[in-house]
Design a protein around this motif. Sequence first.
Motif, PDB file in Angstrom:
ATOM      1  N   ALA A  46      36.580  55.410  23.615  1.00 25.20           N
ATOM      2  CA  ALA A  46      37.615  55.187  22.606  1.00 25.20           C
ATOM      3  C   ALA A  46      38.340  56.472  22.228  1.00 25.20           C
ATOM      4  O   ALA A  46      39.340  56.436  21.498  1.00 25.20           O
ATOM      5  CB  ALA A  46      37.002  54.550  21.359  1.00 25.20           C
ATOM      6  N   GLN A  47      37.881  57.603  22.731  1.00 22.09           N
ATOM      7  CA  GLN A  47      38.477  58.884  22.378  1.00 22.09           C
ATOM      8  C   GLN A  47      39.722  59.164  23.209  1.00 22.09           C
ATOM      9  O   GLN A  47      39.901  58.625  24.306  1.00 22.09           O
ATOM     10  CB  GLN A  47      37.459  60.008  22.566  1.00 22.09           C
ATOM     11  N   ASP A  48      40.587  60.035  22.687  1.00 21.41           N
ATOM     12  CA  ASP A  48      41.828  60.360  23.377  1.00 21.41           C
ATOM     13  C   ASP A  48      41.581  61.023  24.722  1.00 21.41           C
ATOM     14  O   ASP A  48      42.390  60.870  25.656  1.00 21.41           O
ATOM     15  CB  ASP A  48      42.690  61.277  22.503  1.00 21.41           C
ATOM     16  N   ASP A  49      40.495  61.775  24.827  1.00 18.82           N
ATOM     17  CA  ASP A  49      40.194  62.484  26.071  1.00 18.82           C
ATOM     18  C   ASP A  49      39.142  61.755  26.904  1.00 18.82           C
ATOM     19  O   ASP A  49      38.438  62.370  27.702  1.00 18.82           O
ATOM     20  CB  ASP A  49      39.731  63.910  25.783  1.00 18.82           C
ATOM     21  N   ALA A  50      39.065  60.439  26.759  1.00 24.09           N
ATOM     22  CA  ALA A  50      38.035  59.657  27.444  1.00 24.09           C
ATOM     23  C   ALA A  50      38.110  59.813  28.953  1.00 24.09           C
ATOM     24  O   ALA A  50      37.086  59.923  29.630  1.00 24.09           O
ATOM     25  CB  ALA A  50      38.144  58.184  27.051  1.00 24.09           C
ATOM     26  N   LEU A  51      39.316  59.810  29.500  1.00 28.58           N
ATOM     27  CA  LEU A  51      39.449  59.876  30.951  1.00 28.58           C
ATOM     28  C   LEU A  51      38.839  61.163  31.505  1.00 28.58           C
ATOM     29  O   LEU A  51      38.098  61.133  32.500  1.00 28.58           O
ATOM     30  CB  LEU A  51      40.920  59.772  31.357  1.00 28.58           C
ATOM     31  N   SER A  52      39.131  62.269  30.875  1.00 33.60           N
ATOM     32  CA  SER A  52      38.589  63.543  31.366  1.00 33.60           C
ATOM     33  C   SER A  52      37.089  63.620  31.154  1.00 33.60           C
ATOM     34  O   SER A  52      36.358  64.140  32.002  1.00 33.60           O
ATOM     35  CB  SER A  52      39.291  64.717  30.681  1.00 33.60           C
ATOM     36  N   GLN A  53      36.601  63.096  30.032  1.00 32.11           N
ATOM     37  CA  GLN A  53      35.162  63.154  29.783  1.00 32.11           C
ATOM     38  C   GLN A  53      34.380  62.275  30.759  1.00 32.11           C
ATOM     39  O   GLN A  53      33.243  62.588  31.111  1.00 32.11           O
ATOM     40  CB  GLN A  53      34.860  62.737  28.335  1.00 32.11           C
ATOM     41  N   LEU A  54      34.995  61.194  31.192  1.00 35.34           N
ATOM     42  CA  LEU A  54      34.338  60.307  32.158  1.00 35.34           C
ATOM     43  C   LEU A  54      34.673  60.670  33.599  1.00 35.34           C
ATOM     44  O   LEU A  54      34.154  60.042  34.531  1.00 35.34           O
ATOM     45  CB  LEU A  54      34.728  58.855  31.879  1.00 35.34           C
ATOM     46  N   GLY A  55      35.542  61.665  33.770  1.00 34.64           N
ATOM     47  CA  GLY A  55      35.844  62.144  35.109  1.00 34.64           C
ATOM     48  C   GLY A  55      36.647  61.186  35.962  1.00 34.64           C
ATOM     49  O   GLY A  55      36.430  61.110  37.172  1.00 34.64           O
ATOM     50  N   VAL A  56      37.576  60.462  35.352  1.00 39.61           N
ATOM     51  CA  VAL A  56      38.395  59.504  36.095  1.00 39.61           C
ATOM     52  C   VAL A  56      39.868  59.778  35.843  1.00 39.61           C
ATOM     53  O   VAL A  56      40.250  60.458  34.894  1.00 39.61           O
ATOM     54  CB  VAL A  56      38.058  58.044  35.714  1.00 39.61           C
ATOM     55  N   SER A  59      44.888  56.122  36.390  1.00 40.73           N
ATOM     56  CA  SER A  59      44.996  54.757  36.919  1.00 40.73           C
ATOM     57  C   SER A  59      43.839  53.872  36.465  1.00 40.73           C
ATOM     58  O   SER A  59      43.903  52.642  36.604  1.00 40.73           O
ATOM     59  CB  SER A  59      45.040  54.786  38.449  1.00 40.73           C
ATOM     60  N   LEU A  60      42.796  54.476  35.912  1.00 42.38           N
ATOM     61  CA  LEU A  60      41.609  53.709  35.510  1.00 42.38           C
ATOM     62  C   LEU A  60      41.530  53.518  33.994  1.00 42.38           C
ATOM     63  O   LEU A  60      40.473  53.170  33.466  1.00 42.38           O
ATOM     64  CB  LEU A  60      40.339  54.410  36.013  1.00 42.38           C
ATOM     65  N   VAL A  61      42.633  53.716  33.316  1.00 44.38           N
ATOM     66  CA  VAL A  61      42.625  53.617  31.855  1.00 44.38           C
ATOM     67  C   VAL A  61      42.166  52.244  31.381  1.00 44.38           C
ATOM     68  O   VAL A  61      41.461  52.130  30.357  1.00 44.38           O
ATOM     69  CB  VAL A  61      44.016  53.960  31.277  1.00 44.38           C
ATOM     70  N   HIS A  62      42.520  51.189  32.106  1.00 46.74           N
ATOM     71  CA  HIS A  62      42.123  49.840  31.682  1.00 46.74           C
ATOM     72  C   HIS A  62      40.616  49.636  31.857  1.00 46.74           C
ATOM     73  O   HIS A  62      39.979  48.960  31.044  1.00 46.74           O
ATOM     74  CB  HIS A  62      42.904  48.785  32.457  1.00 46.74           C
ATOM     75  N   GLU A  63      40.048  50.226  32.898  1.00 50.15           N
ATOM     76  CA  GLU A  63      38.607  50.113  33.092  1.00 50.15           C
ATOM     77  C   GLU A  63      37.849  50.866  32.010  1.00 50.15           C
ATOM     78  O   GLU A  63      36.806  50.411  31.528  1.00 50.15           O
ATOM     79  CB  GLU A  63      38.224  50.638  34.475  1.00 50.15           C
ATOM     80  N   VAL A  64      38.374  52.034  31.624  1.00 51.90           N
ATOM     81  CA  VAL A  64      37.735  52.798  30.555  1.00 51.90           C
ATOM     82  C   VAL A  64      37.860  52.058  29.232  1.00 51.90           C
ATOM     83  O   VAL A  64      36.913  52.021  28.430  1.00 51.90           O
ATOM     84  CB  VAL A  64      38.357  54.211  30.460  1.00 51.90           C
TER      85      VAL A  64
END
Length: 254
Positions: A46-56, A59-64
Amino acid sequence: MLILLPPSEGKTPAADGSPVDLAELSFPELTTARQDVAVALAAISAQDDALSQLGVGASLVHEVSRNTRLAHEPAAPAHSIYSGVLFDALGYQSLTTPQKIKADAAVVVVSGLWGAVRFADRIPAYRLSMSVGLPGLGKLASFWKPKLASAMEDAAQGQLLVDCRSSTYAAAWVPAPERTVAVNVFTERDGTRKVVSHFAKHTRGELARHLLTRRGKAPETPAQLAKAAGEKWTVELVAGTARKAHALNIILTD
């Protein structure tokens, strides 16, 4: 025989169905740990930097985003959620009913979110690698290692473990080396061997399918596993040590 698989990076979401019931998953002693990971994953997703923290990537924003509502997402058997090269090669849906029953009993998928699940366990699609670190839990491989060692003890007792996991997931549980065979895949051309990820995943999926569909008794020793794999490929069996598992090297040639 237990066949240990990594999860696929991508997942195929269930179209409908009730949400996951953690109490119904295999290895129920992992329930509390699964809850802890799910809560931490929802928070970080739910965080703004979720993509970087999860390493994706973007294009995977919907999966996150789906990670934030896993308790309400429809669940389906793990064999239908996990997709990709390895699982396509295994081809669960094209197995016969007796072979599917065998697969449900023999296959264990080691997961960053669930710890370990069997094919019949109902789970939602999610996005989380074992290499990720979560707040309060740390690196997932280290978090799961003692928990899986305890939870998997009974299931692994007396079994030959065919380890088709990648190194990231193998780090989360290190079973007894004397009854474990790590599966490696090489391509060979002009006497030179190389590891190619795509071919390795595909061949490990094919090996799992071969072991589930071949006639005769399931292999019980590394030598019997090598003989079974040798029915389809050129193989080498490298003996293990007191601290290192045996290795089955599958050699693919042009």
